[in-house]
Design a protein around this motif. Structure first.
Motif, PDB file in Angstrom:
ATOM      1  N   VAL A 173       0.833  -1.185  -0.074  1.00 16.27           N
ATOM      2  CA  VAL A 173       0.018   0.105  -0.143  1.00 16.27           C
ATOM      3  C   VAL A 173       0.958   1.223  -0.152  1.00 16.27           C
ATOM      4  N   ALA A 174       1.859   1.180   0.754  1.00 15.75           N
ATOM      5  CA  ALA A 174       2.914   2.435   0.815  1.00 15.75           C
ATOM      6  C   ALA A 174       3.470   2.549  -0.668  1.00 15.75           C
ATOM      7  N   ASP A 175       3.841   1.520  -1.350  1.00 15.66           N
ATOM      8  CA  ASP A 175       4.583   1.482  -2.480  1.00 15.66           C
ATOM      9  C   ASP A 175       3.676   2.213  -3.580  1.00 15.66           C
ATOM     10  N   LEU A 176       2.355   1.788  -3.378  1.00 16.82           N
ATOM     11  CA  LEU A 176       1.098   2.070  -4.290  1.00 16.82           C
ATOM     12  C   LEU A 176       1.159   3.793  -4.082  1.00 16.82           C
ATOM     13  N   GLY A 177       1.062   3.843  -3.051  1.00 14.36           N
ATOM     14  CA  GLY A 177       0.734   5.447  -2.698  1.00 14.36           C
ATOM     15  C   GLY A 177       1.680   6.389  -3.216  1.00 14.36           C
ATOM     16  N   ARG A 178       3.036   5.924  -3.479  1.00 12.58           N
ATOM     17  CA  ARG A 178       4.072   6.909  -3.908  1.00 12.58           C
ATOM     18  C   ARG A 178       3.772   7.049  -5.300  1.00 12.58           C
ATOM     19  N   PHE A 179       2.869   6.106  -6.141  1.00 16.46           N
ATOM     20  CA  PHE A 179       2.443   6.655  -7.295  1.00 16.46           C
ATOM     21  C   PHE A 179       1.132   7.410  -7.412  1.00 16.46           C
ATOM     22  N   GLY A 180       0.622   7.960  -6.273  1.00 17.40           N
ATOM     23  CA  GLY A 180      -0.600   8.685  -6.111  1.00 17.40           C
ATOM     24  C   GLY A 180      -1.832   7.739  -5.968  1.00 17.40           C
ATOM     25  N   LEU A 181      -1.926   6.600  -5.788  1.00 16.94           N
ATOM     26  CA  LEU A 181      -2.726   5.801  -5.337  1.00 16.94           C
ATOM     27  C   LEU A 181      -3.083   5.729  -3.979  1.00 16.94           C
ATOM     28  N   GLU A 182      -4.237   6.248  -3.566  1.00 16.54           N
ATOM     29  CA  GLU A 182      -4.745   6.393  -2.145  1.00 16.54           C
ATOM     30  C   GLU A 182      -5.405   5.237  -1.685  1.00 16.54           C
ATOM     31  N   PRO A 183      -5.745   5.118  -0.219  1.00 17.86           N
ATOM     32  CA  PRO A 183      -6.431   3.966   0.211  1.00 17.86           C
ATOM     33  C   PRO A 183      -7.884   3.889  -0.520  1.00 17.86           C
ATOM     34  N   ARG A 184      -8.464   4.668  -0.695  1.00 19.86           N
ATOM     35  CA  ARG A 184      -9.823   4.808  -1.340  1.00 19.86           C
ATOM     36  C   ARG A 184      -9.978   4.225  -2.654  1.00 19.86           C
ATOM     37  N   HIS A 185      -8.549   4.330  -3.405  1.00 21.36           N
ATOM     38  CA  HIS A 185      -8.628   3.703  -4.632  1.00 21.36           C
ATOM     39  C   HIS A 185      -8.776   2.256  -4.718  1.00 21.36           C
ATOM     40  N   LEU A 186      -8.051   1.818  -3.416  1.00 18.31           N
ATOM     41  CA  LEU A 186      -7.825   0.450  -3.211  1.00 18.31           C
ATOM     42  C   LEU A 186      -8.681  -0.312  -2.738  1.00 18.31           C
ATOM     43  N   ARG A 187      -9.932   0.155  -2.418  1.00 13.08           N
ATOM     44  CA  ARG A 187     -11.056  -0.576  -1.880  1.00 13.08           C
ATOM     45  C   ARG A 187     -11.514  -1.765  -2.862  1.00 13.08           C
ATOM     46  N   ALA A 188     -11.542  -1.456  -4.152  1.00 17.85           N
ATOM     47  CA  ALA A 188     -11.931  -2.199  -5.182  1.00 17.85           C
ATOM     48  C   ALA A 188     -10.927  -3.451  -5.138  1.00 17.85           C
ATOM     49  N   VAL A 189      -9.736  -3.175  -4.986  1.00 17.12           N
ATOM     50  CA  VAL A 189      -8.846  -4.393  -5.164  1.00 17.12           C
ATOM     51  C   VAL A 189      -8.994  -5.248  -3.923  1.00 17.12           C
ATOM     52  N   LYS A 190      -9.346  -4.750  -2.551  1.00 15.79           N
ATOM     53  CA  LYS A 190      -9.830  -5.268  -1.570  1.00 15.79           C
ATOM     54  C   LYS A 190     -11.124  -6.280  -1.819  1.00 15.79           C
ATOM     55  N   ALA A 191     -11.980  -5.480  -2.408  1.00 13.14           N
ATOM     56  CA  ALA A 191     -13.334  -6.196  -2.638  1.00 13.14           C
ATOM     57  C   ALA A 191     -13.140  -7.531  -3.417  1.00 13.14           C
TER      58      ALA A 191
END
Length: 247
Positions: A173-191
């Motif tokens: 999640v930290a690595d993805l955050g460095r590309f501008g992806l925020e936790p709210r963007h990752l909800r679909a991945v978790k689902a």
């Protein structure tokens, strides 16, 4: 004599005179001893390099009696010794070289040393890390971790610690955050991950309810294999989708 999947007698293209079997026939033979085995399982073992059936000119798999014997050995070592596939492969390769090798004691009879990790193919209780350790491992702030937890991306266990998987998730999640992806963007991945886990559970649930205790014990290894296949499929589908969009 057993052959290694990278060579030996029988490797190549199937011909009409060979005593070869279809994958369905192999499944029927193996199920007498291994009721939990599936065609997907046999294909998985092939993908992992533990057996290499011949192929007909049209691409169908054809298994020799030696292939079936090898598959049975692999399944026994998983069932009786809970060995990871890497160890099984090394063991079979050593046998093919004529070396004298000895399998470890059955996992059910072994007690792991205090503070140690158990075999990769056994259910294990992962070591816990504290909150400060997790923050250091991911290189993030308390506020960032709290936000991840609010979205359900990372969760504490009842004892207040975090397992190894949580550390891995936090780093990603930290690595993805460095590309501008925020936790709210990752909800679909978790689902999507939760849906995939549900599919795995549908397959494994009958094994866990099986009368045979060995079959129930094998459910954990089956879960890991299905999870690995699911991850590989997910990665391939993402690559395919990106290829379509970028070309």
């Amino acid at each position: 004599m057993l052959r290694t999947p990278t060579g030996g007698a029988g490797h190549g293209t199937a011909t009409a005179g060979d005593r070869l079997m279809s994958i369905g026939t192999v499944l029927s033979q193996l199920r007498d001893e291994f009721p939990e085995v599936t065609i997907s399982k046999i294909r998985f073992l092939e993908a992992e390099g533990l057996v290499e059936p011949r192929r007909t000119p049209s691409g169908y798999r054809k298994f020799s009696p030696e292939d079936v014997e090898r598959l049975a050995q692999v399944l026994r070592m998983q069932r009786d010794h809970y060995l990871p596939l890497k160890v099984i492969r090394e063991h079979l390769e050593a046998l093919a070289r004529g070396e004298q090798v000895q399998l470890p004691a059955q996992a059910a009879q072994r007690e792991p040393a205090a503070g140690s990790w158990e075999s990769d193919a056994e259910p294990r209780t992962a070591a816990r890390v504290g909150r400060a350790e997790l923050l250091a491992a991911a290189g993030v702030s308390e506020e960032e971790l709290a936000e991840w937890e609010s979205y359900g991306l990372v969760a504490q266990h009842e004892d207040g610690g975090y397992d190894a998987e949580s550390v891995t998730v936090a780093r990603l999640v930290a690595d993805l955050g460095r590309f501008g992806l925020e936790p709210r963007h990752l909800r679909a991945v978790k689902a999507a991950a939760e849906r995939e886990a549900g599919l795995v559970e549908q397959v494994v649930a009958p094994l866990r309810r099986h009368r045979n205790p060995q079959t129930r014990a094998h459910a954990e290894a089956t879960t890991k294999e299905l999870a690995a296949l699911s991850v590989r499929l997910h990665a391939a589908l993402v690559q395919t989708a990106l290829g379509v969009r970028l070309h």
